[in-house]
Design a protein around this motif. Sequence first.
Motif, mmCIF file in Angstrom:
data_model
loop_
_atom_site.group_PDB
_atom_site.id
_atom_site.type_symbol
_atom_site.label_atom_id
_atom_site.label_comp_id
_atom_site.label_asym_id
_atom_site.label_seq_id
_atom_site.Cartn_x
_atom_site.Cartn_y
_atom_site.Cartn_z
ATOM 1 N N UNK A 13 0.945 -1.143 0.013
ATOM 2 C CA UNK A 13 -0.161 0.181 -0.014
ATOM 3 C C UNK A 13 0.774 1.286 -0.120
ATOM 4 N N UNK A 14 2.016 1.312 0.846
ATOM 5 C CA UNK A 14 2.751 2.414 1.021
ATOM 6 C C UNK A 14 3.464 2.632 -0.362
ATOM 7 N N UNK A 15 4.081 1.470 -1.026
ATOM 8 C CA UNK A 15 4.951 1.971 -2.309
ATOM 9 C C UNK A 15 3.997 2.278 -3.002
ATOM 10 N N UNK A 16 2.670 1.869 -3.297
ATOM 11 C CA UNK A 16 1.903 2.384 -4.318
ATOM 12 C C UNK A 16 1.571 3.805 -4.159
ATOM 13 N N UNK A 17 1.230 4.127 -2.811
ATOM 14 C CA UNK A 17 0.869 5.583 -2.633
ATOM 15 C C UNK A 17 2.291 6.480 -2.853
ATOM 16 N N UNK A 18 3.244 5.956 -2.736
ATOM 17 C CA UNK A 18 4.507 6.629 -2.781
ATOM 18 C C UNK A 18 4.752 7.027 -4.285
ATOM 19 N N UNK A 19 4.556 5.970 -5.230
ATOM 20 C CA UNK A 19 4.776 5.892 -6.439
ATOM 21 C C UNK A 19 3.925 6.513 -7.373
ATOM 22 N N UNK A 20 2.660 6.340 -7.314
ATOM 23 C CA UNK A 20 1.565 6.816 -8.274
ATOM 24 C C UNK A 20 1.340 8.223 -8.030
ATOM 25 N N UNK A 21 0.975 8.980 -9.181
ATOM 26 C CA UNK A 21 0.304 10.241 -9.080
ATOM 27 C C UNK A 21 -0.791 10.250 -9.320
#
Lengths: 448, 471
Positions: A392-400
């Motif tokens: 979840x965190x990596x998705x949040x960090x990478x997607x705009x």
Amino acid sequence: MLRPRKSLHPYNTPNRLTRLFQKNGKLLLKQLQDTNKHWRVSQRRGTRTNFLYTGSFHEAIGPILALAQCFCLMPVCGIRQSSAQGLYFTWQSWRCWISIIYLISTLLDTFFTIYQVMNEMLDVRNVEPIVFHGGILLATWQFFGLAKKWPKLMRRWDRVEHLLPMYENWKQRERLARQIQRVAFLLIGLSLMEHLLSIISAVYYDYCPRRRDPIESYLYKASYQLFFVFPYSHWMGCLGKIQNILLTFGWSFMDIFLIMISMGLSELLARLSKSLERRVDQAMPEAYWTSQRTQYRAIVNLIYQVDNAVSGIILISFGNNLYFVCLNLLKSIKSMPSMAHTVYFFFSLAFLLGRSVAVVIVVSSVNDRSQEPLRLLKLVPQRAFHEEVERFASELAKDVVALSGLKFFNVTRKLFLTVAGTIVTYELVLIQFHEDKKPWDCGALNVD
Amino acid sequence: MKFLPRLRIKLRRLKKLAKSPLLRKLDLLHESKRKRVFQESCEAYQMQIEDEYEKASPIMQKIKLPYSTRERFLYDGTFHEAVGRVLLIAQFFAMMPVYGVTSKRPSNLQFSWRYLRTCWCLIFIASSLVDLGLSLYKVLNDPITFNSIKPIIFRACIFLVCVYSLNLARKWPKLMHYWDQIEQDLPQYQTQTEKWQMAHTIRMTMFVGMMLSFAEHLLSMLSAVNYSAYCNQSSDPIENYFLHTNDEIFYVFHYSNLLAVWGKLQNFYSTFIWNYMDIFVMIISIGLASKFRQLNDNLKKFKGMNMSPSYWSERRIQYRNICMLCDKMDNAISFITMVSFSNNLYFICVQLLRSLNNMPSIAHAVYFYFSLIFLIGRTLAVSLYSAWVHDESRLTLRYLRCVPKESWCAEVKRFSEEIASDMVALSGMKFFHLTRKLVLSVAGTIVTYELVLIQFHEDNDLWDCQQSYYF
């Protein structure tokens, strides 16, 4: 709130609990009282109005779309239905026909305007009517296309809303609808007021009367592009005025619509992060995180879909606002012929600036809200940091996640400063070429 | 007949053994989990299917099945096949001299210095070098302005692109071979319509681009005839026309018919190549983007389902292959991209500046505005098509985000991290990446330059008889 992990003593748990109660008893009691108060506030006698709102976006946006339909935009049927299932688009409805007629008349009006402007010298200032008409023509076309996609989009939106945690009380349920309607009617009211002021300033001080009768003269000026080609007639003047009112409404409605859409989207994200906020410092099982991630993904997919549908309108609205802000700032250097003109001009300038700023900030709030869960995820205690949380965190960090103008630019907070900088640059260049060439003189006009 | 079921069991076991033991174990693990999850997520799955059906149904009604001819069924959707005729047309105009572009397989491609097309290309390069020298001589004799260096830039670009395309032709067989290998690895298309899609887009792009550039050339000839009659340097109208369009030649030499024909041919070829370099960039990007799309279509088909780790590792390798292909193609064509973009930027600035002037005649106005709109449209098309590669490569990430928890494995994680951190796009010699955001920044640059140029702009020295406006 970050809490350090407490050491567990499995052998004297009851003792520990007692001590805890003694220590935190007062705090707990206060919390209980607070929740009680909160609960009491949200209670009310069950009347019809309490059950009026279900809290869906479809319901919140309904009255505003109904108003827009009075001005020949968004010809989709069933907007006042209780659920999104009632929405449908058909070519055989009066709304659709009115929209098509309006589209055609706008097209004709645009052609007349282009013809009229082309007869004079082209300049940054002189193309104003073309930009105005062209922008609204494109936006109307976009709204028509959007109306076809609207039922499916709203059904999707509805499905996402059902995935999210339920509303707790009637207050939360009516909040979105109240907020959206308040903002929309405020803006529509202001745009109406601006239009009235423009009429007053035109009538109050008619600086170069083209015709003897003041009303005739006003109508003549309001749709000058028509009478540039045809001789003056009353019915054509009235039609031109109606067209003018519709265009002015459409011009403001672009921005209002974008504001409403992004308020709806950021409300979805806010609901998610609110429910996350309550649980985030507790050790939740992995299944909880899966469900949260799925909910977030559903919202993001909805945002992408909405973006595909409305990004054309965003591009038109931003470009239009950029041009008009530049132009009106340039105009503000000039001296005004009368008080009424000054009031109208500065009111309209302030309204334009306010509206443009509001659009940028509200639309970019989607991007801001979408980053919020990341901040919360940092608070997850170590023993509950599952693989799902990491994903979840990596998705949040990478997607705009943001709405965009035809994917050419993402609408984020940073865009605001960029646009402001651009406006200043262009303004400085434009001022260099600016001559105050007495636009208020009438020349040799024949009055008949 | 008791042995039959036994035999079947044995066969099944044999089939399973064909996989490597690690994969088998992974799949087994996965299968058991998948069964469990399927019961739980049955509802979500059903919703998904319904959603897809809703999406598919209006499309299904719209598509009309075409007549089935032999050629259609023979078509296998490779890039080599799609681009063959486009390259053949280019070879008539002395570009990309590779032998065997229309053959069925890329293995027939070859380059040699002894082929007629290579010689033709070399002759053209020599002739354009002479032309460049002549126009340099002419321009340098006059004072240099932003406007007057237009012929030099035009001819220098043509020369550079021609030389570069000769160089590219030498690498082309290898590149196509590599492309073909990667293409065969990709998930195959099911229907002929899907296979036919890329070739259709490429051919339509070529056709529309060529038609428009041809129309522009005709219009330019019309307006040049008109203008030469107005300037009237000699008695013969044809001579007059050639004196005008090839003024750099007759600045040095006396008028002769042979030189005039050479100049005209050179001119015609240059105009074609000027357009072709943009179209070439577009075609390459359409090819790359549709390879990404081929992969994405497969991922879309299995979106949100529980797939085995071997499926994901296969997709990841395919994606990586396409990325490598993209990188290789980018290295091969990035010079052309760079030339095309800078060329377009310069010409849009010049033409916009010139649009402030009054036109001497209607023919001029029509030609001028047509060519301006064509130029802007072409630039926009190049930028958008080349940005498509980047867009399509990012789209894969969205499908990966929908992978359910049960099939989330190290492979998927690696795949999604690779996509998120990579920058896959065509570039202009690595100075800039071609994304959609570039379009806005280019537009901003043009407006800024234009505003500065307008300050130094004087109206009078344009449209005089001494300068050349036609190529």
